[in-house]
Design a protein around this motif. Structure first.
Motif, PDB file in Angstrom:
ATOM      1  N   GLU A 107       0.837  -1.199   0.000  1.00  0.00           N
ATOM      2  CA  GLU A 107       0.000   0.000   0.000  1.00  0.00           C
ATOM      3  C   GLU A 107       0.880   1.261   0.000  1.00  0.00           C
ATOM      4  O   GLU A 107       2.032   1.227   0.439  1.00  0.00           O
ATOM      5  CB  GLU A 107      -0.907   0.002   1.234  1.00  0.00           C
ATOM      6  N   PRO A 108       0.333   2.387  -0.471  1.00  0.00           N
ATOM      7  CA  PRO A 108       1.135   3.624  -0.525  1.00  0.00           C
ATOM      8  C   PRO A 108       1.729   4.031   0.820  1.00  0.00           C
ATOM      9  O   PRO A 108       2.856   4.526   0.873  1.00  0.00           O
ATOM     10  CB  PRO A 108       0.125   4.664  -1.028  1.00  0.00           C
ATOM     11  N   THR A 109       0.976   3.834   1.908  1.00  0.00           N
ATOM     12  CA  THR A 109       1.513   4.218   3.216  1.00  0.00           C
ATOM     13  C   THR A 109       2.715   3.363   3.597  1.00  0.00           C
ATOM     14  O   THR A 109       3.690   3.860   4.169  1.00  0.00           O
ATOM     15  CB  THR A 109       0.428   4.079   4.296  1.00  0.00           C
ATOM     16  N   LEU A 110       2.654   2.070   3.271  1.00  0.00           N
ATOM     17  CA  LEU A 110       3.792   1.196   3.559  1.00  0.00           C
ATOM     18  C   LEU A 110       4.949   1.498   2.619  1.00  0.00           C
ATOM     19  O   LEU A 110       6.114   1.381   3.004  1.00  0.00           O
ATOM     20  CB  LEU A 110       3.373  -0.273   3.438  1.00  0.00           C
ATOM     21  N   GLU A 111       4.636   1.869   1.392  1.00  0.00           N
ATOM     22  CA  GLU A 111       5.678   2.271   0.433  1.00  0.00           C
ATOM     23  C   GLU A 111       6.478   3.437   0.997  1.00  0.00           C
ATOM     24  O   GLU A 111       7.710   3.477   0.919  1.00  0.00           O
ATOM     25  CB  GLU A 111       5.015   2.679  -0.886  1.00  0.00           C
ATOM     26  N   GLN A 112       5.774   4.377   1.606  1.00  0.00           N
ATOM     27  CA  GLN A 112       6.444   5.540   2.192  1.00  0.00           C
ATOM     28  C   GLN A 112       7.272   5.126   3.398  1.00  0.00           C
ATOM     29  O   GLN A 112       8.362   5.656   3.618  1.00  0.00           O
ATOM     30  CB  GLN A 112       5.405   6.580   2.587  1.00  0.00           C
TER      31      GLN A 112
END
Length: 544
Positions: A409-414
């Motif tokens: 997910e984008p939050t984990l990517e960050q």
């Protein structure tokens, strides 16, 4: 774990590094980070042939990967891999070259497919380079110890990297003794687990293991918490209470974050270690104590001692034996093992089916852990070490429940942050070295002769294809086309193909943020030289 590695023009010579007298030498190796059959993860192939100047060919049929300490293994054996071999060959100055035959297994490095040849220097080999094979298998190219201990108790710790094997050896050396142990390492490296292993393998294992986090105790209560308190010793002390030393009697007391201990408590702890007795708060009578003390810290105790915040005599008392834990970035070959270990734990806790971790019936099925995600995990900086990896694994598994594959997910990517490992560069020559070739001292590798051509004869399509094949490095593209390096810039200007110097600053800034600082992703998007783009990024202050 719960708490929670210079170019020159000399002839080929991979450094045979030794970490100490009698220590195993380091040799090039491939370690399985991800495989559709997850029980294979952690197996490795030592490529000692490269040290002698020979090449190593890797296909789905051969050679065999082994687990450390074992004598039998098997090839990669995945139907998506080609029978045409991927070739690893020795390069100059300790480099390693990778060659991919046209029509063979697709190899991806840093999100970009390898076309022809690629080269990795000492810096890359030290950090470790993930190689994605056919979107199914991920290997880590790195340096490994040539000699590994045989099968033995893991002491509750996952991994076979040199750093974690040394930690296990330290535990075996000291567990049976009575000396105090100081465990040092960054936050999240597993200090509590090591302390528990020392206790579990000591003569005190039948008694209690008591852990205290000094950073979590209010300063004014630290003395009473450790040494106990007598009734009426201070306002609110309405009853006698044993301290942690008394609770751990006959066993092991683990003091975590010992660098946070107040100075007045440090003085009393030093006396306890010297006299083997404690004075409860409010009492003048000593109480004998029989406790094995294990302490841990991520603080710089030496600097604290110089500043007067930590008693130097106490440091020596605590560190009668010292164990240093390696950060996760120095043991990247263990990341696959750790990830699947944590993933299995999470699946069991959630009551979910663990068959996603078994070998799929369809040999061509896409793996549960996508290869691009596995490679990204290996390249992450991991400032939070094992604890951060554990947390991210849990979030990945929970967020992907009911889906056939894990998804970032984008939050984990960050949270993963920008990749932290370098990835090498394309080769000037695309020719695989002769399999019988042996390096000759004093003679550099001979590049393939490319027929010289007139720059004007190069078409726009041919120029673009050469640049794309060489990942937008003009020098490599010029040699591929058989023209002089200065001429390629003229041709690029002729066909309006931009260089990094032509890019507007704002375009670079926007791309940097969009790619979260991943230089390789920026190269793929902007289609310019990596080296030149990195220089522009530095000039704009984006890498600070």
């Amino acid at each position: 774990m719960r708490d929670g590695p210079l170019e020159d023009q000399s002839t080929f010579s991979i450094p045979k590094v030794r970490s100490g007298e009698g220590a195993p030498r380091l040799v090039p190796a491939l370690t399985l980070i991800s495989h559709p059959a997850t029980h294979r993860v952690g197996e490795r192939l030592l490529m000692e042939e490269l040290l002698g100047g020979a090449k190593v060919e890797l296909s789905r049929m051969a050679p065999e990967f082994l687990r450390a300490g074992e004598t039998q293994g098997g090839p990669l054996a995945n139907g998506c891999l080609s029978r045409k071999p991927i070739v690893f060959a020795p390069g100059e100055g300790g480099r390693i070259q990778l060659f991919v035959e046209e029509g063979g297994t697709r190899v991806v490095v840093g999100g970009a497919p390898v076309v022809g040849g690629w080269e990795f220097g000492r810096e890359e080999l030290s950090a470790g380079i993930p190689l994605e094979l056919a979107d199914r298998v991920v290997l880590l190219l790195h340096m490994a110890e040539s000699e590994a201990n045989g099968p033995q108790d893991s002491l509750g710790m996952v991994g076979q990297s040199p750093g974690i094997r040394r930690v296990r050896e330290h535990i075996r050396q000291v567990a049976g003794l009575q000396e105090s142990v100081l465990i040092r390492g960054e936050t999240g490296t597993g200090k509590e687990l090591v302390a528990q292993a020392i206790h579990d393998n000591s003569p005190r294992r039948q008694a209690r293991f008591v852990d205290v986090n000094m950073a979590a105790i209010p300063r004014e209560l630290a003395e009473a918490e450790l040494f106990g308190v007598r009734r009426g010793a201070f306002s609110g002390a309405v009853r006698e209470r044993d301290g942690r030393f008394r609770v751990a009697q006959g066993g092991t007391l683990f003091l975590d974050e010992v660098g946070e201990m107040p100075p007045e408590v440090q003085v009393k702890l030093l006396r306890v270690l010297e006299q083997k007795e404690v004075y409860p708060v409010g009492s003048d009578l000593p109480v004998p104590t029989d406790v094995r003390l294990v302490a841990a810290t991520d603080a710089n105790l030496e600097a604290q001692s110089r500043e007067g915040r930590f008693k130097e005599p106490l440091k020596y008392r605590l560190a009668e034996y010292e164990i240093r834990l390696p950060p996760l970035r120095e043991r990247r070959e263990d990341i696959g093992l750790l990830f699947f270990h944590f993933a299995r734990q999470v699946l069991v806790e959630l009551g979910d089916d663990t068959r996603c971790l078994e070998e799929p019936r369809d040999p061509r099925a896409e793996p549960w852990l996508p290869s691009s995600l596995a490679a990204r995990l290996v390249r992450a900086p991991w400032p939070g070490n094992i604890r951060q990896l554990h947390n991210l694994t849990r979030q990945l598994v929970i967020a992907s429940r009911g889906k056939p594959h894990l998804r970032l997910e984008p939050t984990l990517e960050q949270e993963l942050g920008p990749p932290a490992t370098p990835l090498g560069r394309p080769l000037r020559s695309m020719q695989v070295p002769d399999s019988q070739a042996t390096p000759v001292p004093g003679s550099p590798a001979e590049p393939r002769a490319v027929p010289r051509r007139r720059p004007a004869d190069i078409s726009e399509q041919e120029l673009f294809a050469a640049l794309e094949a060489c990942f937008w490095e003009p020098r490599a593209a010029a040699e591929r086309l058989g023209i002089a390096r200065p001429s390629i810039y003229d041709q690029m200007a002729r066909w309006k193909i931009r260089t990094a110097g032509d890019l507007p600053s704002q375009e670079i800034i926007d791309c940097f943020h969009a790619c979260q600082g991943d230089l390789d992703a920026m190269v793929a998007r902007l289609k310019v030289s990596r080296q030149a783009l990195q220089r522009r990024v530095r000039e704009l202050g984006l890498n600070n």
